[in-house]
Design an enzyme around this catalytic site. Structure first.
Site, PDB file in Angstrom:
ATOM      1  N   ARG A 130       1.648 -33.083  29.301  1.00  0.00           N
ATOM      2  CA  ARG A 130       1.398 -33.208  27.861  1.00  0.00           C
ATOM      3  C   ARG A 130       2.455 -34.068  27.161  1.00  0.00           C
ATOM      4  O   ARG A 130       3.618 -34.060  27.553  1.00  0.00           O
ATOM      5  CB  ARG A 130       1.305 -31.803  27.239  1.00  0.00           C
ATOM      6  N   ASP A 328      -7.650 -24.488  18.337  1.00  0.00           N
ATOM      7  CA  ASP A 328      -7.787 -23.839  19.654  1.00  0.00           C
ATOM      8  C   ASP A 328      -9.157 -23.186  19.830  1.00  0.00           C
ATOM      9  O   ASP A 328      -9.455 -22.651  20.904  1.00  0.00           O
ATOM     10  CB  ASP A 328      -6.692 -22.788  19.838  1.00  0.00           C
TER      11      ASP A 328
HETATM   12  C1  S3P Z   1       0.444 -23.997  17.748  1.00  0.00           C
HETATM   13  C2  S3P Z   1      -0.088 -25.115  17.194  1.00  0.00           C
HETATM   14  C3  S3P Z   1      -1.275 -25.795  17.728  1.00  0.00           C
HETATM   15  C4  S3P Z   1      -2.060 -24.946  18.722  1.00  0.00           C
HETATM   16  C5  S3P Z   1      -1.167 -24.198  19.652  1.00  0.00           C
HETATM   17  C6  S3P Z   1      -0.193 -23.327  18.892  1.00  0.00           C
HETATM   18  C7  S3P Z   1       1.668 -23.434  17.164  1.00  0.00           C
HETATM   19  O1  S3P Z   1      -0.863 -26.982  18.352  1.00  0.00           O
HETATM   20  O2  S3P Z   1      -2.952 -25.737  19.467  1.00  0.00           O
HETATM   21  O3  S3P Z   1      -1.912 -23.406  20.533  1.00  0.00           O
HETATM   22  O4  S3P Z   1       2.032 -22.281  17.486  1.00  0.00           O
HETATM   23  O5  S3P Z   1       2.326 -24.120  16.356  1.00  0.00           O
HETATM   24  P1  S3P Z   1      -0.646 -28.315  17.471  1.00  0.00           P
HETATM   25  O6  S3P Z   1       0.072 -27.927  16.256  1.00  0.00           O
HETATM   26  O7  S3P Z   1       0.165 -29.263  18.302  1.00  0.00           O
HETATM   27  O8  S3P Z   1      -2.037 -28.826  17.200  1.00  0.00           O
END
Ligand code: S3P
Length: 449
Positions: A130, A328
């Site tokens: 990632r 998600d």
């Molecule tokens: C999260 C933010 C999201 C989400 C992840 C948890 C967090 O990612 O997909 O499962 O705890 O801040 P992104 O903010 O990169 O989209």
């Protein structure tokens, strides 16, 4: 007993009876990670109630311990963190392995960026694919130095800035992880650190910083979106945390209850922070019967009990600006869409390609293998529902992606033929009790030899 070194195939199939019951949803993953990290940076003892005890969060607990905080489990879902104060973490003796979690990796890099020592961060085969340059770019501006693999990937060596310089950073992608990494770096930086977010993303970091006594201001930004300011080098004071139930985990029993005819299920204590409720809004537009009962605020986060009743769904057009509030939940929404009547178009899903797996491609391919009509146009996912579930009968690769695994198991509860996944072990990263909880409600998952 299952040998944890070997894949654990699992299949969902139609239950004989409707799903029913009342269950408590496990703690929110985002809030659990943050409670350990901010607890470690506070002065004094933080008690956390309702902690998610999934593998991702346990890895964060181990990382904060390796950095010098006292982190201890004191009962079921109850944890205690003895913090070292902002700037008080120390050089870890070994690699920090954050497992499957991009959130843990990115938030931790934010903290480490303004601690004057070198640390090495790695994770599992999914998180090592990632992009981390979305955080190493802004964090370098504070004065931190990073050595990464090709493409800004883990493992990463980070040397925190000795004299960090505060930043104003405009998010190029709508990501709460990037926002949080920058705000956390700002904590040990003199002066004010600012983040401009053109699209609203989850705000758990800001809320919890305020809860611990930091000065955090959120105001509308002239060009749209929000401007978030944190005043650096506050003294964070330990404070009790009540972790709400994870709406992203609740999504699976919610959709299961909608799809299995005659079901009625109540999920208690689910977080309904408006930056997380895009799925509930979308399902409401599709005609779902979901009631929010007993709405209240617990530990600074809004929660409710959700009563879900099965019923027919219709297709809907899901706008791109909703994506950060349900990022998600697209795989499980797509499962619901494949059983709905009419076309569902989910717009603006570019970020889905860089999650635990490429969820845009994986969702489309998996649904097609189950007999659904689905296409990708640009960054949009289009599912043509016929008003009845697709046939099923496929085996889906879970690719170290817990949410993909759970989404397809839930689809199998509605399809004529079972839907299998090749490996269920990944589910433990966010929802270790998933099969037990679904079993309580009457869902049948069978392991396949
Ligand atoms: C999260 C933010 C999201 C989400 C992840 C948890 C967090 O990612 O997909 O499962 O705890 O801040 P992104 O903010 O990169 O989209």
């Amino acid at each position: 007993m299952h040998n944890s070194d070997a894949p654990a195939p699992l299949a969902g199939s139609r239950p004989r009876k409707p799903l029913s019951g009342v269950v408590r949803i496990p703690g929110d993953k985002s809030v659990s990670h943050r409670s350990l990290m901010l607890g470690a940076l506070a002065v004094g003892r933080t008690e956390i109630d309702g902690m998610l005890e999934g593998e991702d969060v346990l890895a964060t607990a181990a990382a904060m311990r390796a950095l010098g905080a006292g982190v201890e489990r004191i009962g079921e879902r109850r944890w205690r963190v003895d913090g070292v104060g902002i700037g008080g973490l120390g050089e870890p003796a070994d690699m920090l392995d954050i497992g499957n979690s991009g959130t843990a990796a990115r938030l931790l890099l934010g903290i480490l960026a303004t601690h004057d020592f070198t640390a090495f961060v790695t994770g599992d085969g999914s998180v090592r694919t990632r992009p981390m340059n979305r955080v190493t770019d802004p964090l370098s501006r504070f004065g931190a130095r990073f050595v990464t693999r090709e493409g800004g990937r883990l493992p990463i060596a980070v040397t925190g800035a000795r004299d960090p310089v505060p930043q104003t950073y405009r998010l190029p992608v709508p990501s709460a992880q990037v926002k949080s990494a920058v705000l956390l770096a700002g904590l040990n930086t003199p002066g004010e650190t600012r983040v401009i977010e053109p699209e609203i993303t989850r705000d758990h970091t800001e809320r919890m910083l305020g809860h611990f006594g930091a000065t955090v201001r959120t105001e509308p930004h002239e060009g749209g979106g929000k401007l978030i300011t944190v005043v650096g080098q506050p003294e964070l004071r330990a404070a009790p945390i009540a972790v709400p139930g994870d709406p992203s985990s609740a999504a699976f029993p919610i959709v299961a209850a909608l799809l299995v005819p005659g079901s009625e299920v109540t999920l208690t204590g689910v977080g309904v922070n408006p930056s997380r409720t895009g799925l509930l809004d979308s399902l409401a537009e599709m005609g779902a019967d979901i009631a929010r009962l007993n709405e209240r605020v617990e530990g600074g986060e809004p929660v409710a009990d959700l009563r879900v009743r099965a019923g027919p769904l219709r297709g809907a057009d899901i706008p791109p600006e909703r994506a950060p509030t349900m990022i998600d939940e697209y795989p499980i929404l797509a499962m619901a869409a494949s059983c709905a009547n009419g076309r569902t178009r989910m717009r603006g899903l570019a970020e889905l390609r860089v999650k635990e797996s490429d969820r845009l491609t994986g969702t489309a391919e998996g649904l097609a293998a189950c007999g659904a009509k689905v296409t990708i146009q640009g960054d949009d996912l289009i599912v043509e529902g016929s008003g009845a579930p697709p046939a099923g009968g496929a085996t889906i690769q879970s690719r170290l992606d817990h949410r993909m695994a759970m989404a397809f198991l839930v689809l199998g509860l509605a399809t004529k033929d079972p839907v299998a996944i090749d490996d269920a072990r990944t589910i433990a990263s966010s929802f270790p009790d998933f099969t037990a909880l679904m079993d309580t409600l009457g869902a049948r998952f069978a392991s396949r030899p």
